[in-house]
Design a protein around this motif. Structure first.
Motif, short mmCIF file in Angstrom:
data_model
loop_
_atom_site.label_atom_id
_atom_site.label_comp_id
_atom_site.label_asym_id
_atom_site.label_seq_id
_atom_site.Cartn_x
_atom_site.Cartn_y
_atom_site.Cartn_z
N GLY A 68 0.68 -1.03 -0.09
CA GLY A 68 -0.16 -0.02 -0.15
C GLY A 68 1.41 1.49 -0.72
N GLU A 69 2.28 1.50 0.97
CA GLU A 69 2.82 2.24 1.01
C GLU A 69 3.67 2.59 -0.52
N ILE A 70 3.88 1.57 -1.50
CA ILE A 70 5.17 1.44 -2.36
C ILE A 70 3.71 2.17 -3.64
N VAL A 71 2.20 1.77 -2.96
CA VAL A 71 0.70 1.97 -4.73
C VAL A 71 1.09 3.11 -4.27
N ARG A 72 0.77 4.39 -2.74
CA ARG A 72 0.78 5.33 -2.92
C ARG A 72 1.90 6.53 -2.99
N ARG A 73 3.17 5.68 -2.81
CA ARG A 73 4.00 6.70 -3.51
C ARG A 73 4.26 6.75 -4.55
N VAL A 74 4.16 5.47 -5.57
CA VAL A 74 3.73 5.40 -7.21
C VAL A 74 2.98 6.70 -7.26
N ARG A 75 1.78 6.27 -6.86
CA ARG A 75 0.57 7.48 -7.05
C ARG A 75 0.56 9.05 -6.79
N ASP A 76 1.85 9.18 -5.89
CA ASP A 76 1.45 10.29 -5.49
C ASP A 76 3.04 11.43 -6.07
N ASP A 77 3.71 10.76 -6.51
CA ASP A 77 5.13 11.31 -6.83
C ASP A 77 5.42 10.67 -7.99
N VAL A 78 5.40 9.95 -8.44
CA VAL A 78 5.17 9.54 -10.27
C VAL A 78 4.83 10.42 -11.26
N PRO A 79 3.47 11.47 -10.46
CA PRO A 79 3.08 12.20 -11.64
C PRO A 79 4.02 13.61 -11.82
N GLY A 80 4.39 14.22 -10.66
CA GLY A 80 5.60 15.45 -10.27
C GLY A 80 6.36 15.35 -11.36
#
Length: 70
Positions: free
Chosen positions: A45-57
């Motif tokens: 869940g933390e990995i998915v959250r980081r991908v979702r939050d960081d990759v677009p920026g």
């Protein structure tokens, strides 16, 4: 790719940059963060959250730097 897009002129260059920046780069950023999270033994869940939050920026920042350069 050269056979489909050609090798000279503005169109092949623009098409290659578009494919790289819109397809290749976001996928590899996501793979990088997923691999990093797995190696750090983070919860999924933390990995998915980081991908979702960081990759677009990161992708937008990447566009601001590399699209004008190419």
């Amino acid at each position: 790719m050269e056979s489909a897009l050609g090798t000279s002129g503005a169109y092949p260059i623009a098409a290659k940059v578009l494919l790289d920046q819109a397809g290749y780069t976001p996928v590899w950023y996501a793979i990088f963060f997923m691999s990093l999270g797995l190696m750090e033994r983070r919860p999924v869940g933390e990995i998915v959250r980081r991908v979702r939050d960081d990759v677009p920026g990161l992708v937008v920042t990447n566009w601001m730097v590399w699209v004008p350069v190419t």
